[in-house]
Enzyme design. Structure first.
Site, PDB file in Angstrom:
ATOM      1  N   CYS A   1       8.972  -5.218 120.233  1.00 52.81           N
ATOM      2  CA  CYS A   1       9.995  -5.672 121.172  1.00 52.81           C
ATOM      3  C   CYS A   1      11.200  -4.757 121.207  1.00 52.81           C
ATOM      4  O   CYS A   1      12.149  -4.990 121.942  1.00 52.81           O
ATOM      5  CB  CYS A   1      10.443  -7.069 120.796  1.00 52.81           C
TER       6      CYS A   1
ATOM      7  N   ARG B   1      14.140 -11.027 111.162  1.00 57.65           N
ATOM      8  CA  ARG B   1      14.515  -9.631 110.953  1.00 57.65           C
ATOM      9  C   ARG B   1      15.978  -9.361 111.230  1.00 57.65           C
ATOM     10  O   ARG B   1      16.420  -8.223 111.167  1.00 57.65           O
ATOM     11  CB  ARG B   1      13.632  -8.735 111.808  1.00 57.65           C
TER      12      ARG B   1
ATOM     13  N   SER C   1      15.141  -4.995 115.241  1.00 53.28           N
ATOM     14  CA  SER C   1      14.584  -3.698 114.845  1.00 53.28           C
ATOM     15  C   SER C   1      15.190  -2.556 115.642  1.00 53.28           C
ATOM     16  O   SER C   1      15.058  -1.399 115.245  1.00 53.28           O
ATOM     17  CB  SER C   1      13.061  -3.714 114.935  1.00 53.28           C
TER      18      SER C   1
ATOM     19  N   CYS D   1       9.249  -4.423 112.890  1.00 53.25           N
ATOM     20  CA  CYS D   1       8.503  -5.141 113.910  1.00 53.25           C
ATOM     21  C   CYS D   1       9.073  -4.638 115.212  1.00 53.25           C
ATOM     22  O   CYS D   1      10.104  -5.096 115.664  1.00 53.25           O
ATOM     23  CB  CYS D   1       8.747  -6.628 113.759  1.00 53.25           C
TER      24      CYS D   1
ATOM     25  N   GLU E   1       4.183  -4.600 112.922  1.00 55.37           N
ATOM     26  CA  GLU E   1       3.931  -4.910 114.315  1.00 55.37           C
ATOM     27  C   GLU E   1       4.566  -3.818 115.171  1.00 55.37           C
ATOM     28  O   GLU E   1       5.743  -3.504 115.006  1.00 55.37           O
ATOM     29  CB  GLU E   1       4.570  -6.267 114.630  1.00 55.37           C
TER      30      GLU E   1
ATOM     31  N   CYS F   1       7.041 -12.333 116.575  1.00 58.74           N
ATOM     32  CA  CYS F   1       8.245 -13.151 116.737  1.00 58.74           C
ATOM     33  C   CYS F   1       8.311 -13.816 118.098  1.00 58.74           C
ATOM     34  O   CYS F   1       9.331 -13.753 118.774  1.00 58.74           O
ATOM     35  CB  CYS F   1       9.498 -12.335 116.518  1.00 58.74           C
TER      36      CYS F   1
ATOM     37  N   CYS G   1       6.151  -9.792 121.831  1.00 54.24           N
ATOM     38  CA  CYS G   1       5.804  -9.474 120.461  1.00 54.24           C
ATOM     39  C   CYS G   1       4.833 -10.505 119.927  1.00 54.24           C
ATOM     40  O   CYS G   1       4.922 -11.677 120.253  1.00 54.24           O
ATOM     41  CB  CYS G   1       7.067  -9.466 119.621  1.00 54.24           C
TER      42      CYS G   1
ATOM     43  N   HIS H   1      12.205 -15.039 120.521  1.00 54.01           N
ATOM     44  CA  HIS H   1      12.610 -14.579 121.847  1.00 54.01           C
ATOM     45  C   HIS H   1      12.743 -15.763 122.806  1.00 54.01           C
ATOM     46  O   HIS H   1      13.635 -15.790 123.654  1.00 54.01           O
ATOM     47  CB  HIS H   1      11.625 -13.544 122.388  1.00 54.01           C
TER      48      HIS H   1
END
Lengths: 163, 568
Positions: free
Chosen positions: B550, B480, B503, B547, B14, B64, B61, B68
């Site tokens: 974001c 993650r 990330s 990912c 992503e 996810c 995103c 958030h």
């Protein structure tokens, strides 16, 4: 007989929101039969597999880049569908094309897919669409209503519209 | 002479990530990780009602969304020192653990298994032998001869019909592919079964979250689910019973298929337990709170330095100053300028862009470089497993031991904890956390029903905003890794907002001291068989589950005319 109207796009990138806003307008202005489900897909992917399995008809609202003037509404159907999804390269790499490929593996592909797309003016950061794109959302919704009715789904204006 | 390879974009992830590596003597000697797309959510949030932030942040995103939403309401509650009802905590915990189970299954089977599994080789497999192999590994009911013959037929049908669809990114026939045709067929069968199973996890999220992909039930102060023991219109005991059935199906798959498959990949690719180590400072946050305040948690979190479990320092509550004071971000190698040099705490974060094009020796990413007390840190399932082991967390210890025992048995050699600091180790850790999560899902379901049985149906405490400035951090151990949202509120409006996402910790560029981030460090010394097909790079990067939609900051679009997001 089951149909889904799916709006996709990122609602914080101005005109990218058009698909989601069209779904919201359809929900607000029309009364839909239980066989038609509306989904605000945002930018998601695999979470949609359940809802998109074994459909008779999938109608997708999206933003498209075909080179036409901003605000142009484009319908993609039939043989053009696989080509459209193969070429679609999005920052959201796990998207509808992967969901459709997975549905193919599950033997649960929609029997028919139609994409109604709008050419964007801006994909900059922002919660508001540009006036050019916002103006065509009602037209996009009308096209969806016509497409659903043509396939035998009884779509009626919401009660507020009648009054 | 080193050869530079650029992979742009990294697919099956992503967001838009670019990786550059210098290869010398068949091995990577330098690597750069670059976020190629910005994120602007923080700008949009300024001046808005803090109660609306979660609904907007979950749009940054496509993978996810829920994490958030959760970090955002926790940040506001933290700023207000607001306790939430027990039922709300349990419902959030069920949603988050179900989401995490979904994410882990999809990540392993659908986004990374094809780095290890050769689909075309599976065509050469003997389905009956595959079934014997599968049944020797676990009691899973769908390892039968009938099922393997069915999958083999289906696969032939797809290949012959040219309909390989989602499989087309695979590196078939690559020299680094090592599984036998039977193991490949078994993996393809489980890939297809995982497509079915993942739906159950998503159903749980959608019933409790009122909707997916974007949940609607979260609120600052609790959740918006009315609870009842009778009415049909709300979340009833009957609906909760259906959820229990899906939890049990997920547990069966996760423990008897996923954990075993990861162990098998680890055993067949034993060299990958020594590749991909990188940064060995590990950061995780405690989660699945068991009280309304966030002072007790079902699993621990904290910081480990240099891979040494004895150095573990725990983070003990939502208000723990140890976490709150430790996070900073620097921009020496990011496309931003700070008014002063050095690093900044998220409450004081600045985001003035300075795009320079990709310059390996200077600025090259839209990601900032976060540090914990000045140190680069790896986050994610591996950090969670190692901190869990350091804290002697029972479930983590149980499943980590089971995974290592299975690998050891299959590899016919003792595989110890050292093997976890690796590319395969990250996959194994994700499977271990998935087992822990599926048990927690079940426990939180029981806790909710027990609490409702006591007559408590409360789900919401109304927030009250002071006129003064208040600040809070909301953290969540997302699939993650450690995610934190930082908010400053004044007079009921958002004054500053920063998201420090997993990330960013892992995919960040070099920091102020020119130390590489976890992705970059993990690639060094990776052997590359074919420079034109750098499958090995993808294996390590995918093991982090990138990912990054974001992960990128931008709070000022006015001054930046050089980069346009083409988001179609």
């Amino acid at each position: 007989m089951r149909a889904v109207v799916l709006g996709i796009g990122n609602t914080i990138l101005s005109d990218e929101a058009a698909g989601v806003r069209a779904v919201e307008a359809l929900e607000r202005d029309y009364c839909l039969p239980p066989a038609v489900q509306l989904i605000d897909g945002g930018t998601s992917g695999m979470e949609m597999i359940e809802d998109l399995s074994d459909l008779d008809f999938l109608l997708v609202f999206d933003v498209v880049l075909t080179g036409a003037a901003p605000g142009t509404v484009v319908t993609i159907e039939g043989d053009a569908i696989p080509v459209f999804f193969r070429k679609k390269l999005s920052p959201h790499q796990i998207g509808l094309p992967d969901v459709l490929a997975s549905l193919e593996l599950l033997d649960a592909m929609p029997k028919e897919i139609v994409v109604i797309g709008v050419e964007p003016v801006s994909l900059e950061l922002g919660l508001e669409m540009t006036p050019t794109v916002a103006r065509v959302v009602p037209q996009v919704v009308q096209m969806a209503v016509a497409a659903l009715r043509q396939r035998g789904y009884a779509v009626a204006p919401a009660l507020a519209e009648l009054a | 002479m080193a050869q530079r390879i650029t992979i742009d974009p990294i697919t099956r992830i992503e967001g838009h990530l670019r990786i550059d590596v210098d290869i010398d003597g068949g091995k990577v000697n330098k690597a750069w990780s670059s976020g190629q797309m910005w994120r602007g959510v923080e700008l949009i949030l300024l001046g808005r009602d803090p109660r609306d932030a979660w609904a907007i942040t979950q749009r940054i995103c496509g993978v996810c969304t829920t994490v958030h939403a959760m970090a955002s309401v926790r940040a506001v509650e933290n700023a207000l020192n607001l306790e939430i009802p027990l039922n709300a905590q349990y419902i959030r915990n069920i949603i988050m653990t179900a989401h995490a189970v979904h994410d882990a299954i999809v990540h392993f089977y659908h986004l990374s298994a094809l780095d290890w599994v050769d689909v075309t080789s599976a065509l050469k497999a003997d389905p009956d032998k595959t079934s014997v192999l599968g049944e020797s590994l676990s009691s899973w009911h769908l390892n039968s001869k009938h099922e393997m013959r069915r999958v083999h037929e289906r696969l032939k049908h797809f290949v012959n019909g040219g309909q390989l669809g989602i499989f087309t990114n695979g590196y078939w026939g690559h020299p680094a592919m090592k599984l036998t045709p039977e193991v490949n067929l078994l993996a393809v069968a489980h890939y297809l079964q995982a497509l079915e199973v993942q739906r159950k996890a998503n159903k749980i999220v959608s019933i409790l979250g009122s909707k997916t992909p974007h949940i609607q039930n979260v609120a600052v102060g609790g959740v918006a689910n009315p609870l009842a023991t009778d009415s049909q219109a709300v979340l009833t005991v009957e609906r909760l019973m259906a959820i229990k059935g899906w939890i049990d199906e997920l547990a069966d798959f996760v423990k008897n298929v996923y954990l075993i498959d990861v162990a098998a990949v680890g055993a067949f690719y034993a060299e990958w337990t020594t590749i991909g180590k990188g940064v060995t400072n590990y950061l995780s946050v405690p989660d699945v709170p068991l009280d309304g305040k966030g002072t007790q948690f079902a699993y621990p979190g904290g910081f480990i330095e240099g891979g040494d479990l004895a150095s573990y320092k725990p983070i003990t509550s939502f208000h723990d100053e140890y976490f709150r004071k430790g996070v900073e971000e620097s921009v020496k190698h990011s496309w931003y300028n700070y008014s002063d040099g050095g690093a900044l705490h998220p409450f004081k974060g600045e985001t003035t862009p300075n795009y320079t094009d990709f310059k390996a020796d200077a600025k090259y990413s839209w990601l900032k470089s976060p540090t914990f007390y000045g140190k680069v840190a790896q986050v994610g399932p591996l950090a969670r497993v190692l901190t869990g082991l350091a804290a002697k967390h029972e479930a983590t210890t149980k499943y980590a031991t089971a995974a290592l025992d299975t690998v050891s048995a299959l590899a016919k050699t003792k595989v110890g904890l050292d093997a976890m600091h690796s590319t395969i180790g990250r996959h194994a850790a994700r499977a271990v956390t998935c087992c822990v999560n599926v048990d927690l899902l079940s426990e939180q379901w029981t806790a909710l029903l027990t609490n409702m049985g006591k007559g408590d149906l409360t789900t919401f405490n109304k927030p009250v905003f002071p006129k003064d400035e208040v600040a809070g951090v909301g953290f969540h151990e997302a699939p993650r890794g450690a995610l934190s949202h930082w908010i400053v509120i004044e007079n009921g409006k958002i004054k500053n907002y920063q998201c420090v996402v997993p990330s960013t910790w892992n995919a960040c560029p070099r920091n102020d001291k020119d130390e590489p981030g976890p992705y970059e460090a993990s690639l060094v010394n990776t052997p590359i068989a074919d420079n034109a097909k750098p499958l090995e790079v993808l294996r390590t990067i995918h093991s982090f589950d990138p990912c990054i939609a974001c992960a990128i900051h931008l709070t000022d679009t006015e001054n930046d005319a050089t980069y346009t997001v083409k988001a179609v």
